[in-house]
Structures are given as C-alpha cells and as structure tokens.
Write a protein that holds these residues in place. Structure first.
Motif: not given
Lengths: 481, 481, 481
Positions: A383-385, A377-381, A370
């Motif tokens: 969106e692209t990475i 990791y990015r926090s808001t799901g 995780q």
C-alpha cells in the motif's frame, strides 16, 4: 516548541475581535512623529506588554539626520464669518496637516486656498498630509467641504506648538535562549488611519503578548516607532548591536480584506524571506511575494547598505495601491477582525518556522533505518504511504547536517509544521540529532538581574484569547537595557 | 565506442520479443524477499549472463536491519465445505499474502474475513500484499471471488515455512578499463507481476548481455536483489567500495505502454541525471523528469545521506499511478515487446553517453581551424551549413578542456551522438585531443587472474539479437570477488 | 558623459538619410575578400573617420590559415551567338561567383550549366555565391534568365586575376582614458549586398564619427575587415593585445525593417551581453536575445576558445532567416534610413552604458541620507514619489561598492540612463563616491607622441548630423601603431 500549534488552540474569531477593539481604542488619538499622541499610544500598549519608552531630545544627531522639534496640537479649525467651524480638528484629526506650525489669523478664501488639500476623485474623503521637515501649515478636508466654502473671510486657527522636546518610541524586548534577535517593527506615527498602521500596532502588540513568558530560541525586539526618523533613531542608538538582528519583519497594512503581500529583504533570499514565502503558500489566502525595493516603510532603513539586515515587510494590500490609502476612508470599517487575526496567525507561523528551523543529523545515514519496528511505518506492504511517513522519509534523507528543516520543507513540498513534527518524532526515536549551531551566543538560561515588567503576565491572564504557555518561565522575559 | 550505434544494428522488434519471452519464462515463479522463488529466478538469469549468487544468513546485521527468515511456500488454498478450492495458490501466486506464516485450520467466513484482501474498484483483479516484518497470514482474491463466498466453514491452508535460512541476490560484474562503476539495480522479489518488475529484470539482463565482452570505459555492476532489504544487504556488505559507483540506475516498470519517467538522484544534477534527461529528450517518446523524493524503489537506499550515490530511477509509468500496479492486471499483456525494447534502447543510449562523455581540448584554440582544407566543411560559400558541420563547430568552440561532450550537447541543442561523432572525427583530423582525467584508477588491461563465466559468450552467440562486439575481449569480463 | 543624451540631440531622420546615402555610395563597388573593391571601400570610409589601412601579403601564415591570393575583376559576361551579353557583370556584380578564376571560352549550354547558380523559388533574384578556397568559376543569375537561355554555344568570359597580392583591412582606433578597448567589427567583403553588410559598415562609420574627439573612458577599435579571414588576420597579428578588448560588437544586417536580434557572446553573461539586452528592452522596437552559437559572423573568431572575448553580434533580421539574404534583393530598398539610424542609436546607448557603468559607494550607508534638505526629495509627505527620486533611492541602496549601475538598472527595472543620472546627481551632492577600479591601465591623458589623422575633425564639422562634443579633445584621438 510548536508556536503555531499553540496559537491554533486559541479562538481566531475572538482574537480578531480583541485586535479590532484595541485598534478602536487607539483610533481617535492624534499621533504624529513626536508629541503626546504617540506618548498616549505607547502608554496604552504598555498596559498589555512589557514596553520600555525612550525619549530622545530634539536636535540629537542621528547619522545624516537630527531629531526634529516636538509637535503638539490642542485644537484647530476654520470658522466662517458666523463663527461656525466649517473644518474642525475635533471632528477628525486628519483635518490638520500633520506638523502644522501654529497660526491664528483671519483671511479671505483666496488666501486660504493654497493651504487646503482635498481629493477631487473621492469628494467625501479627507486626505492625510504631513509637512515634517518644512515649516508650513495646512488643512485637509473633503472636496465637497471645500466646494461648499463661500467667498469671504475665514478665521483660521491651529493651536499647535512646535518646540524643542523629545522623540519618543517604545521597545518591547523578550529575551530568548540566544542573544540573536528577531525584530518586529511597526510605525506608530499616523493619526486616525486604521490599516496604516493601527493594524500593524495591534498585531505586533498581540504577537508580543503571545510570546511573552514562553521559552524562546531567539530574543524578540518589538519596536513601536515613528516612521523613518524612528527607525533611524533606533539604528543610530543601537548601531553596534543591530547586527544581532537575524530576522525581521515590518508590519503594516495588515488589517484590510486584501490578500497578503510580502516584500522581501534586500538580501532577497534570507531565511525570513523564505520562511514568510513558505508560510504564505500554506495560508489559504492569496499571497504575492514582491522583490525588495528601496521605497516603502522602515525596511528602507533596516535594509540600507550599511546595515543590510534581513528585514522584510508583511502587508495585505500594499500602501499606495488602494484608494483608501492615506485618507479618512482608511477607518475602522476598513480593517476587519478576521483579517487582523489572520495576519497575526501568519506571524505566529513565521516565528514557528524561525524558532524551529534547525539542522539535524540522521544517526543512521547508511540506508534507511527500519521505521517499521519503531511503529513509524505502515505495516502491510503493497500500500502507499501517508504524508506523515513521507515527511519522516524526507527528514531522514536530507538530514545530513547541511539541510535545515526549511530546506526540507521547500524541497519536499510539505508544510514546515509536518517536517518539524517528523523531526521531533525522529529525535524522540533516537534516529535524529540536532546539529549544534552558533546562535551568536546563548544567554544564560537564568540571568541574574531581571526586571520583569508586571504588566505582562497580568494582562495575559486577564485579556488574552491565547492559551497560556505550559511552563510560563518568567526568567526568559526581560526588558532591554 | 558507439554503444548506441552498435545497438541500433540489431532488430528492435526481435529484441522486444526476446525480452518478452524471458519475462514470460520468469512470470509463473512465486518470488519473495527470500526463498526458492528468487533462487530459481536468478538461476534462469545466470544462464544468460555471468551472474554470481550470494547468500546471506538469517539474522545477519545490516546497518539498522537484520536479514529476515527465509520464506518458502508450496501450496495454499481456501476450500469450501465440499473440499473444492475457492481460492487456489496454484492458479495465481498473488492469492497468498507474501510472507504469510503457515496456517491450516477450519474457520467460519466471519473469522476468515480479516485475512482477505480485495480491490472493490476492480472487482476482477487480485491485489498484491506482503507482510514481511510482521508475522501474519492472508489471502488476496478478486472482489467478485469474495462476494461469491457463502457463509459457512472453510478450510484454510497455507503450506509455507518461515525459518532461518538465507537472503539471496545476484550480481553481474563486467570489468571495464576503470574501477569506477556504473550500477544497474532491479528488484527481483515480486511474484507474478510483469511490469513491476519482470520488465526491469529482463531489460537489465539483456543490457548486461549486450555489454558482455565489450571493451568498456567503466566497470558495470548489475544487481538483481530483493527490494529494500537487498539493496541494504549489498550496501552493508560493500560499504567501502560503494563509492566506486559513479553513476547508477534503478530499473523498474519499464515495460508498459506509458511514456518514460526518470526520477533524478538525490544530487539532482548528477551526470546520470543529465545523461538520462538528454537521451529521453531524443527518445521520440513522451518523457518526464521527476525530482528526487525519498520514497520509491531502491534508489531510497543508494541515495540515503550516508551514501548519496548518483543513482536515479528509470520508469515508464510510475508505480502507484496506474491502476494495474500491484494487482494481477500487471500481467504479461500489460508489458509490450516494443516498450521493453525501447527501454533497453534508452539504457544503451544512456550508457553510450556515460562511456563517451569526455572532455577534449581544441588544439587550434585561436580562431577556427580551416575545416575546408580538411574536407570537413562545405565548399561553396553563401550556403548554409548542415547539422554535421554545426556539431563540429560546437565541439571546437567549447572544447577548452572544461566542457564535456554532454555540456556541449546540452548547450548546442544537438544530440549527444552527433556531438560525439564530431569529436571522434576531429580527433582523427588532429584538431582535438582527449583531456586525460582521473577515472578513479584504471584497471590493468589484462588482469592476471580471471574467472570468466562460461555462460556469457555461449549465451550471447546463441540467443542474442545484438551484433557481436567487433573485438570480443574476454579479459575485460570478470566476476566480483 | 551621457553619450545617449548627446546622440539624441541630433536629428534621427537626418542621420538616417546620411547613413543611407553612404550605403548608396558604397553599393556599386564589387568587394571581395581581397582586391581593389575593398580598397576603394576603405578609402571612402577613411574620408570620414581616422582609418588606418593594413595590407598583409598573400601566403602569410595566420594560425591555421594563410592569406589567400588577391582577386581582382574587371569584367565578366556570358554572350550569345550574336555577341549579345545575356549575363553581364557590369549590370550587377553578383553575376560572377566571387573569387572566380579567369576563363574565356566558348562552350555549349550543356557544358556551361554546372557553372550557373539560380534561385528557383525567387526566379527574379540573383544569388550570391563565393568560392574562396577552391579554385573554380561560375555565374549567378536569375532563374528566369536561365530559363530564357536557348541551346547553343555561348562565349563565357571572366576577366579576373587571382594572384599573389595582399589582404587589406581598415582599423580606426580612438584612444580613451583606459587602454581597455571596445571593439566594433564589421565585415566589408560582400559586393552589392546592402543589409549584409553595408548596413554594418555605415553604422560603424557613423558610430566612430560620433565618438571621434570625445573624452572617452574606453579606447575604441573599429575593424572593417573581410569576413572570417580578416578577423583571423587581425587576431593573429594582435594576439598579445587582443586581451585588451573588454567588450565588443559585431555589426551586421542592421538596416532592414526587422526587429532587433542580439546574439550573446560565448560567455553568455558578459557586461556587453547585459548592456545590449538592457538597451534593447528600452528600444521601443521588438528585440530578441539569442544564445551564442559558433556559427555566424566574426564573433566566431573573437569567441574561439583561445580568445573567448566578450563579443556579441547585433543584428536586425538574422542572416539566413530572411529570403533576401545573399541575393540581389538585399539591395538599397531593403535597408531603410530610419532603421539604420535606430541601429546607430542602439549602439550609442550601449556605449553609453559601457562608458558609465561604474561602481559607487554610498557615503552615508547607515540609514538613508536626508534627501529632503538637499532638495532631492518631495516636500509634502503622504504623496507618492516619482521615478527620479526612486532612481536615487535605488542607487543609494545598492551602492555598496559591489553593485555596478547596470546591476542597479536591472534590479530596479529602471532604464540605465535614469540610474546613471541619479548617480551623477548624488555624486554632486556628496552622497556618493566613485569606486576606483582597475581599468587595465589608464593612458596618460596627454600622450606625448600623437598622430591625429586630419580627416576626423574636418569630416565631423562638415558632414555630421551629430552635435559636437562640448570639449573636443583632440589628444584623446589616436591611430594605432
């Protein structure tokens, strides 16, 4: 750790100018296979890096070869009836066929002609010719010079000696944590020719200077040698330990404005071959990968079947393919500061790959770890990475102990530096662990007997455009023998 | 035997309409990682196929993860000073950022703004956003909606709960002759988004329905799970038996009008990879094969290095590459009956390959057998042969016990179905024999304890456009555990 | 040693004319699977090369097949009411469907029609049809001939016999130093069709004649056989020793003006496959390499899975792809002297590769040997090297005992002949040594019992355009059995 990152903290423009200045210092010297020209050249290089000079006596047997006589030259000319020099070695050392035996005679033009070499297609250029293994003499001149010669008698003088003496070569060994070595080899036997191979000499010198004092994974061996016979000499004298060379590069013609060319090692898919191809694909310059062939420079010897070392050849324009090759037009204008520096940067990037190309093991191999709760990791799901997170996912996914970072860079299509940084970050986060590997015997980190050449640090602090390594660890620096 | 042939006896158009109708039934439900939305969705699917539902408590440790709190939502809105809702969850469940914590407050527009998400490039579309692992709240709305908001105070209400509860997923297991499994996995956690992934849910449901009751070589496991955490949950709870998965597909975005894309498994040349590539090359639609990458859908988990399962991902348009992705424009108009049915057909064809891809042995391996006297050849010499005879020759020539039928299909350039039919015919003629292989343990054909979910056959007879299997063998149907 | 070099001492134009003359001699004969046509054909060939003829009785079991009845024909016609022949076997032996059972009857045109074959698209050409394994009768005629037939009664006569007898085939075995064999196979069962396959028969005959009496590495076996059943017969009767065939070629359609096509063996990367591809790439003609497929000529049998011999098929135009195929238009004008000779030259070049493709070991594997002092290098440094020196460097570099000369030719991009000559020169200079290899058992160089067919040398001295081998060693020549 990040050689390339550290390199990029320096000023490329300034580095290029320094490289070109060193080439200019070396340019006037009349080098040859043997003799004082190469001796003076190596002495100049030795003022910058810890260089050991080796002398091997004429007649010494080296595999199928023997060390030739030593050649030295003081003067040479062709003078007209009026005593005026029409061809003058003092003007350009290419005028004498290299390794010419001494001659002092008067002769008519007709008798002289068979000893004259020109390039009719480039009537202002002087060709470069040698006669190492057949005793002969000759002059090289521009075609226009020859056309201007009038019939009549000429005084012909080559004040040279060809006598028992020594073959000389220089070796700079920088000890790393492993006894496994990276070889950087360049030929130092050409007289006033800039791209071939003052470019290689200067880039190798600065590369050694850049590595000097750093904590390195590999040991590095830089060879400044006469072409062919020098490589044979070194290999014959180091036959037992040559196997320590894990990766190697011959540097030649790396200063002109052409795009890069890398000729692969005989193995064809060695780590050095892949590393250079990878680095060049991100160099921002045109680059072509060439298959191995047994004709060329000293990779011919390193890649002979008995050794079959993983040694490739880095060039810009390929020898023989540009008209200036082996002529007086391969001069200081033909090599460019920025191109020299760009070649040096490619070398640094390649070594960065070799130094950091390890295998890792994902410590959470079952499903992804995780990353979010580790701020990786990015926090808001939804969106692209970005590329950084992508690199982390690649490293985690392929770090099964089998894939090295270069494998991952190649498969992901991401630059090695991004993959390497991701691996470092994941190690710090406890998600990844280095897989121990046999590097052919680690050296003791603090060897007992050390001869650190004084020159190295002095030079580095006074002359270099490179930033100092953060912890200059003099103990990792050692000369050979 | 011939799944594809049996599939093609149904009506593709009717099947497409049924698929779209099921998608329409599921569309309004507000799904999320957890909660009643996914519970209702699975219940609907369970009315069609034998589905077991599993609930896993909040806080349960799963490798590096833990089961999150359960999220449920009843209502949400932004209301103006006049009490009129300007953003209303009842209109579209995308309006609430998924997993938003409850909020009920009055605030000026300036304070509200950081919680609002829009897509300026598509001012009429509502974006889809989540915040699963960081407690936050937010609203998604069309850009035009936002532009219309006047300064002033707003009533903001999200009537949600985020509490200890369960993660829920559904599993449909269809037992075959072998314990080796084919996995079909699709994420069921997205709210009103049609292509992503009601398309996957409906195609998987119909695929299970199509297989239900058939005599199958492999056992089939269909997973309807929340994305990422669902796959992790399943893998953590089935770590020991996950290795039975011999082949797998993640189904997502299989309903839009784009051409097919298949992302290969991490292995890159697994049988599933080859089977899908082969089938797509004959699909009559544009198709592109993509290399594996560690970003994407749940293949990320199945292909993590510890599992490294042979699971690829079948898509039409690739997530993130079409503008409707993760917006309200990914609605029921965006998915098409014929495309849904075409995707289902591709799945059936892929399973047809997997079910029938065996190795055979030519029983007359020395020279060709005389096909003519068996009526398997043309009778008049001098004419060319047809594709059927060609397939027979290929099967005979390559059936040395080493090549499987897929090898033969690939090498011959003939479709698998032709190769498979030729093999069947040659077996009947006594010219070919199946090579026994270890399928990882055959199941007893009539297992003693069987719980056959009632739903399966009922549904099949009343709803399906598929022809019934000739011998509906209920004993081959079993639920897990 | 250099088969190609010796071949090239002959006159290609003269050789072409001889080949075409032989084809013309064979053209009128009505060949079939069995019978006097093939017997006469083989007798003619036997007058040129040492050929053994074998007869196998009708009914003999051969794997899945049995030897068919022997077919012979004396006359055949369709005559009108006036007794005038409207279709006459004496005009063209294609007029009768090959293997037609005898018939003598009067019948109206309507009854006759189902027995008539034409080619409407080429109304002047007569098709070629057979009915080997189904007892039937028929006539082939031009479409215009058929259109001219008026209603009415016709006398139909086929004066043939189909009775127990023999299948006949010819075999020319030329013993070499090894028992390992090269197979050259061509079908001899087609009546008046020139490209298919008098071209193959004549090229094979001349190839045998060219090899006859030479000191050869491999033994050579030339088969002149009826298609399919002949190959099956030979393989069934030589099943135990067929494994000696290390390399093989089926020759067919090698006389037309099309570019070369080589169909690879089932193995796909056998030495014969690589040798032919290499030779064709230097043939100066267009050439295409085709993957193996199980339909075609007798490579079907040689490459059946039980044998899986390394046998490919050399063609110019591929059967079935040119309109003249299996029609009366495949006549003596369709094959050309120069193309026949060019095909023969390709065969000689391929055998040159096979004969000389050895592995060598560089006896100075550490660094390059000093070629200069052996006069194997250029003397003045600074100039480029020629192809000859380049070939020497390649051979030295890759001769590590692993790479064969064909490997080196392929990797260097140099023709095999250049590589082979370099190897020979380096062997003479003591720099290279042949690696002994197991050729499957060397034959004694002077075998005790020898039956040397008289024909061989007589024919060679009187008829051939080829230069005689320098040392005609009759002991290396032997017939089989």
């Amino acid at each position: 750790m990040g050689l390339l990152k550290e390199f990029d903290q320096g000023q490329l423009t300034q580095t290029g100018q320094e490289l070109h200045r060193l080439a200019a210092d070396l340019y006037p010297i009349c080098r040859s296979l043997t003799g004082d020209g190469i001796r003076r050249t190596l002495t100049l290089i030795k003022s910058r890096i810890p260089l050991q000079m080796f002398e091997v006596s004429t007649g010494t047997a080296l595999f199928d070869w023997t060390v030739p006589k030593e050649w030295n030259i003081r003067d040479a000319y062709i003078a007209g009836a009026d005593g005026k020099r029409v061809v003058d070695f003092q003007q350009c050392n290419l005028h004498v066929m290299n390794y010419s035996v001494p001659v002092h005679a008067a002769m008519p033009l007709g008798e002289l002609r068979p000893h004259l070499f020109t390039i009719p297609e480039h009537p202002d250029w002087i060709p470069y010719r040698t006669s190492y293994y057949k005793e002969d003499w000759g002059f090289c001149l521009s075609h226009n010079q020859m056309l201007a010669l009038e019939d009549g008698d000429y005084e012909v003088c080559i004040d040279s000696t060809l006598e028992d003496g020594h073959l000389i070569y220089g070796e700079c060994y920088l000890g790393g944590r492993s006894l496994d070595e990276v070889l950087i080899s360049c030929h130092a036997c050409h007289p006033s020719l800039a791209n071939d191979n003052l470019s290689g000499l200067t880039v190798a010198t600065y590369l050694a200077q850049f590595l000097c004092g750093r904590d390195l994974r590999y040991s590095y061996r830089f060879l400044f040698i006469p072409g062919t016979i020098g490589a044979i000499t070194w290999l014959a004298r180091n036959r037992e330990t040559a196997g320590r060379i894990r990766h190697g590069l011959v540097l030649t013609c790396v200063g002109d404005e052409g795009g890069f060319h890398y000729k692969k090692s005989r193995r064809g898919n060695a780590e050095i071959d892949r590393a250079v191809a990878h680095v060049l694909s991100y160099s921002g310059e045109s680059a072509e990968i060439l298959e191995f062939s047994p004709y060329g420079y000293d990779e011919r010897q390193y890649c002979s079947p008995g050794f079959n070392l993983a040694v490739g050849c880095l060039m810009r324009s390929v020898w023989g393919t540009f008209p200036e090759y082996h002529t007086s037009a391969d001069n200081l204008d033909f090599i460019r500061p920025l191109q020299l520096a760009g070649s040096l940067r490619v070398c640094a990037a390649v070594l960065d790959v070799l130094e950091n190309n390890r295998r890792y093991r994902n410590l959470n191999p079952y499903c992804e770890p995780q990353l979010g709760r580790r701020n990786l990791y990015r926090s808001t799901g939804g969106e692209t990475i970005g590329a950084e997170i992508n690199a982390r996912l690649w490293v985690l996914n392929l770090s099964d102990g089998e894939h090295c970072l270069l494998d991952i860079a190649e498969r992901s299509g991401l630059p090695f530096s991004a993959i390497s940084e991701a691996a470092e970050l994941l190690c710090e986060s406890g998600l990844l662990a280095l897989v121990a590997e046999d590097d052919g015997g680690e050296q003791p980190r603090r060897p007992i007997a050390m001869k650190v050449p004084r020159t190295c640090h002095a030079e580095r602090s006074e002359a270099s455009a490179f930033p100092s390594p953060s912890k200059a660890d003099s103990s990792s620096l050692r000369s050979s023998e």
